[in-house]
Design a protein around this motif. Structure first.
Motif: not given
Length: 231
Positions: A207-231
């Motif tokens: 699974d993967c995505g962009v973390h776009a919480s209200p706090t993340a939308r204010r904290a930086s000019d980039h949003l953080p990205i994430w991924a759940v990885i198996d292996g």
């Protein structure tokens, strides 16, 4: 399975022009990743002091910063840092010197969680110039391949590349799978997929995505990205 994230934290200066390391830490807690690659984690001038004070991580988080030994006050190397769970074992780490006109670098580490096989992690922030980005991508891949032991690898960071069909992303795609995380820049209205997570063969993105919480939308000019990885 494990969770990774990449975040250009913009030296902890948010869209309100206020520097708040505590707010960045709030965003990281929301994501709750096992490994986090940070970009712009150090101040740009002077002693290049880390923006997240060590006591803030020690006392108010589940992570520790990997020490690369480049500058006493810095978190990482040219603003690139890697955070891992405090219980994780760091078996090896190095800065990566990148070809560039302006100061650029990357960082890499082999990390082990709960007795699982070690994972090689690379954090990077590539150039604004397409020509230099491709040279830097080649340097990163060569460094990973030349490391002491072969490991499954996750490469993360702000690549400053707008198109997946060209430039450094096409180069990376020859050896790595690029997770479909989504647009992360600009945080106020994300249209650019500048931030990327890439995995070596043998690792599977669950699974993967962009973390776009209200706090993340204010904290930086980039949003953080994430991924759940198996292996």
């Amino acid at each position: 399975m494990f969770k990774v994230a990449s975040y250009n934290m913009h030296k902890a200066v948010g869209l309100d022009r206020r520097r708040s390391p505590e707010r960045i830490l709030d965003v990281l807690r929301e994501i709750d990743a096992d490994v986090i690659a940070l970009q712009e984690a150090d101040r740009r001038f002077g002693a290049r002091e880390g923006v997240l004070p060590p006591h803030l991580l020690d006392e108010h988080s589940d992570w520790k910063a990997i020490a690369f030994g480049m500058r006493a006050a810095s978190m990482g190397w040219h603003g690139n840092a890697i955070l891992v769970r405090k219980a994780a074992t760091v078996e090896w780490c190095q800065p990566i010197h990148l070809p560039s006109l302006e100061p650029r670098g990357a960082v890499t580490a082999d990390v082990r969680f709960d007795g699982a096989p070690p994972l090689r992690v690379v954090g990077m922030h590539l150039d604004l110039s397409g020509l230099w980005r491709r040279r830097q991508a080649a340097a990163v891949m060569a460094h990973v391949e030349a490391a002491p032991e072969p490991r499954p690898a996750v490469l993360m960071g702000d690549l400053n590349e707008w198109s997946q069909a060209a430039g450094c992303l096409r180069d990376f795609a020859r050896c790595y799978r690029i997770a479909a995380t989504g647009p992360s820049f600009h945080a106020s209205r994300p249209v650019g997929r500048l931030d990327r997570i890439m995995t070596s063969p043998g690792l599977r993105v669950v699974d993967c995505g962009v973390h776009a919480s209200p706090t993340a939308r204010r904290a930086s000019d980039h949003l953080p990205i994430w991924a759940v990885i198996d292996g």
